[in-house]
Write a protein that holds these residues in place. Structure first.
Motif, PDB file in Angstrom:
ATOM      1  N   PRO A 100       6.780 -11.260   6.996  1.00  0.00           N
ATOM      2  CA  PRO A 100       6.305 -12.389   6.178  1.00  0.00           C
ATOM      3  C   PRO A 100       4.868 -12.208   5.693  1.00  0.00           C
ATOM      4  N   THR A 101       4.041 -11.541   6.480  1.00  0.00           N
ATOM      5  CA  THR A 101       2.654 -11.291   6.079  1.00  0.00           C
ATOM      6  C   THR A 101       2.605 -10.372   4.866  1.00  0.00           C
ATOM      7  N   ILE A 102       3.367  -9.295   4.908  1.00  0.00           N
ATOM      8  CA  ILE A 102       3.378  -8.338   3.790  1.00  0.00           C
ATOM      9  C   ILE A 102       3.968  -8.995   2.542  1.00  0.00           C
ATOM     10  N   VAL A 103       5.085  -9.687   2.696  1.00  0.00           N
ATOM     11  CA  VAL A 103       5.715 -10.344   1.549  1.00  0.00           C
ATOM     12  C   VAL A 103       4.772 -11.401   0.972  1.00  0.00           C
ATOM     13  N   GLY A 104       4.095 -12.142   1.821  1.00  0.00           N
ATOM     14  CA  GLY A 104       3.129 -13.130   1.353  1.00  0.00           C
ATOM     15  C   GLY A 104       2.023 -12.502   0.525  1.00  0.00           C
ATOM     16  N   ASN A 105       1.604 -11.307   0.905  1.00  0.00           N
ATOM     17  CA  ASN A 105       0.583 -10.594   0.136  1.00  0.00           C
ATOM     18  C   ASN A 105       1.158 -10.021  -1.162  1.00  0.00           C
ATOM     19  N   LEU A 106       2.410  -9.608  -1.140  1.00  0.00           N
ATOM     20  CA  LEU A 106       3.040  -9.053  -2.340  1.00  0.00           C
ATOM     21  C   LEU A 106       3.235 -10.105  -3.435  1.00  0.00           C
ATOM     22  N   VAL A 107       3.351 -11.362  -3.045  1.00  0.00           N
ATOM     23  CA  VAL A 107       3.614 -12.431  -4.004  1.00  0.00           C
ATOM     24  C   VAL A 107       2.522 -12.517  -5.081  1.00  0.00           C
ATOM     25  N   TYR A 108       1.296 -12.140  -4.764  1.00  0.00           N
ATOM     26  CA  TYR A 108       0.195 -12.237  -5.719  1.00  0.00           C
ATOM     27  C   TYR A 108       0.131 -11.065  -6.696  1.00  0.00           C
ATOM     28  N   LEU A 109       0.769  -9.963  -6.383  1.00  0.00           N
ATOM     29  CA  LEU A 109       0.652  -8.769  -7.211  1.00  0.00           C
ATOM     30  C   LEU A 109       1.331  -8.829  -8.573  1.00  0.00           C
ATOM     31  N   PRO A 110       2.448  -9.534  -8.752  1.00  0.00           N
ATOM     32  CA  PRO A 110       3.047  -9.559 -10.088  1.00  0.00           C
ATOM     33  C   PRO A 110       2.138 -10.135 -11.179  1.00  0.00           C
ATOM     34  N   VAL A 111       1.029 -10.758 -10.816  1.00  0.00           N
ATOM     35  CA  VAL A 111       0.083 -11.238 -11.825  1.00  0.00           C
ATOM     36  C   VAL A 111      -0.416 -10.070 -12.667  1.00  0.00           C
ATOM     37  N   THR A 112      -0.725  -8.949 -12.022  1.00  0.00           N
ATOM     38  CA  THR A 112      -1.176  -7.764 -12.749  1.00  0.00           C
ATOM     39  C   THR A 112      -0.143  -6.654 -12.751  1.00  0.00           C
ATOM     40  N   ARG A 113       0.941  -6.833 -11.988  1.00  0.00           N
ATOM     41  CA  ARG A 113       1.984  -5.815 -11.905  1.00  0.00           C
ATOM     42  C   ARG A 113       3.349  -6.446 -12.138  1.00  0.00           C
ATOM     43  N   PRO A 114       3.665  -6.825 -13.379  1.00  0.00           N
ATOM     44  CA  PRO A 114       4.967  -7.444 -13.639  1.00  0.00           C
ATOM     45  C   PRO A 114       6.148  -6.527 -13.334  1.00  0.00           C
ATOM     46  N   ASP A 115       5.905  -5.229 -13.186  1.00  0.00           N
ATOM     47  CA  ASP A 115       6.974  -4.285 -12.874  1.00  0.00           C
ATOM     48  C   ASP A 115       7.572  -4.494 -11.484  1.00  0.00           C
ATOM     49  N   ILE A 116       6.881  -5.198 -10.592  1.00  0.00           N
ATOM     50  CA  ILE A 116       7.422  -5.435  -9.247  1.00  0.00           C
ATOM     51  C   ILE A 116       7.884  -6.874  -9.051  1.00  0.00           C
ATOM     52  N   ALA A 117       7.817  -7.699 -10.095  1.00  0.00           N
ATOM     53  CA  ALA A 117       8.145  -9.124  -9.958  1.00  0.00           C
ATOM     54  C   ALA A 117       9.556  -9.333  -9.413  1.00  0.00           C
ATOM     55  N   HIS A 118      10.542  -8.636  -9.954  1.00  0.00           N
ATOM     56  CA  HIS A 118      11.919  -8.821  -9.487  1.00  0.00           C
ATOM     57  C   HIS A 118      12.071  -8.377  -8.028  1.00  0.00           C
ATOM     58  N   ALA A 119      11.522  -7.237  -7.684  1.00  0.00           N
ATOM     59  CA  ALA A 119      11.643  -6.729  -6.315  1.00  0.00           C
ATOM     60  C   ALA A 119      10.999  -7.686  -5.308  1.00  0.00           C
ATOM     61  N   VAL A 120       9.845  -8.234  -5.647  1.00  0.00           N
ATOM     62  CA  VAL A 120       9.166  -9.176  -4.751  1.00  0.00           C
ATOM     63  C   VAL A 120       9.990 -10.457  -4.623  1.00  0.00           C
ATOM     64  N   HIS A 121      10.585 -10.898  -5.721  1.00  0.00           N
ATOM     65  CA  HIS A 121      11.457 -12.079  -5.669  1.00  0.00           C
ATOM     66  C   HIS A 121      12.622 -11.845  -4.705  1.00  0.00           C
ATOM     67  N   VAL A 122      13.218 -10.683  -4.764  1.00  0.00           N
ATOM     68  CA  VAL A 122      14.369 -10.369  -3.909  1.00  0.00           C
ATOM     69  C   VAL A 122      13.973 -10.390  -2.432  1.00  0.00           C
ATOM     70  N   VAL A 123      12.895  -9.698  -2.064  1.00  0.00           N
ATOM     71  CA  VAL A 123      12.528  -9.624  -0.639  1.00  0.00           C
ATOM     72  C   VAL A 123      11.989 -10.949  -0.111  1.00  0.00           C
ATOM     73  N   SER A 124      11.434 -11.774  -0.979  1.00  0.00           N
ATOM     74  CA  SER A 124      10.892 -13.054  -0.506  1.00  0.00           C
ATOM     75  C   SER A 124      11.997 -14.034  -0.114  1.00  0.00           C
ATOM     76  N   GLN A 125      13.235 -13.763  -0.495  1.00  0.00           N
ATOM     77  CA  GLN A 125      14.358 -14.620  -0.118  1.00  0.00           C
ATOM     78  C   GLN A 125      14.733 -14.474   1.354  1.00  0.00           C
ATOM     79  N   PHE A 126      14.259 -13.417   2.010  1.00  0.00           N
ATOM     80  CA  PHE A 126      14.700 -13.122   3.372  1.00  0.00           C
ATOM     81  C   PHE A 126      13.576 -13.228   4.403  1.00  0.00           C
ATOM     82  N   VAL A 127      12.575 -14.035   4.122  1.00  0.00           N
ATOM     83  CA  VAL A 127      11.443 -14.170   5.042  1.00  0.00           C
ATOM     84  C   VAL A 127      11.879 -14.811   6.358  1.00  0.00           C
TER      85      VAL A 127
END
Length: 151
Positions: free
Chosen positions: A57-84
């Motif tokens: 959950p700590t790593i996923v929580g930190n990843l949530v902020y990255l799609p602001v400058t990295r839209p290429d990971i937005a979908h992947a972060v959305h997928v993993v955040s469903q399983f916290v």
């Protein structure tokens, strides 16, 4: 970080990504070309439950902020955040894949060209009833300022 270049303005979170590698204790230097496997489908029951329930959950929580400058990971972060709340080895593997992708692309940034117009354009899409776990729809959108994706 915002920096000006001869071509325009660059927006990047390189330091944030480096700090994330340290928090995740990612010691290998392997990189991957895509942030998520092609046609990957995950469910809450995939894999073996994790013994350390705090790292994911700590790593996923930190990843949530990255799609602001990295839209290429937005979908992947959305997928993993469903399983916290249902942490398994398969889900951790998906998070590590995102981190390895970021390691190989950590110097990528958004460029806002100085020659680009200030026209704002938005697109959206919906995928109705495609999630086999809960039958909820998935929606997505992207917003462009001139030629640059901003959301």
């Amino acid at each position: 970080m915002v920096a000006q270049s001869p071509k325009g303005y660059l927006l990047s979170l390189t330091k944030y990504i480096s700090d994330l590698f340290q928090r995740a204790r990612l010691s290998d230097n392997r990189t991957i070309d895509t942030p998520v496997e092609t046609n990957a489908r995950y469910s809450p029951t995939d894999g073996v439950p994790l013994s350390d329930q705090s790292l994911y959950p700590t790593i996923v929580g930190n990843l949530v902020y990255l799609p602001v400058t990295r839209p290429d990971i937005a979908h992947a972060v959305h997928v993993v955040s469903q399983f916290v709340t249902t942490l398994t080895s398969v889900h951790l593997g998906a998070v590590l894949r995102i981190l390895r992708y970021l390691r190989g692309t950590r110097f990528h940034s958004l460029l806002f060209p100085s020659t680009s117009s200030l026209e704002l354009r938005a697109y959206n899409d919906a995928d109705w009833d495609s999630d086999p776990n809960d039958r909820k729809s998935t929606t997505g959108f992207c917003v462009f300022l001139g030629d640059s994706s901003i959301s």
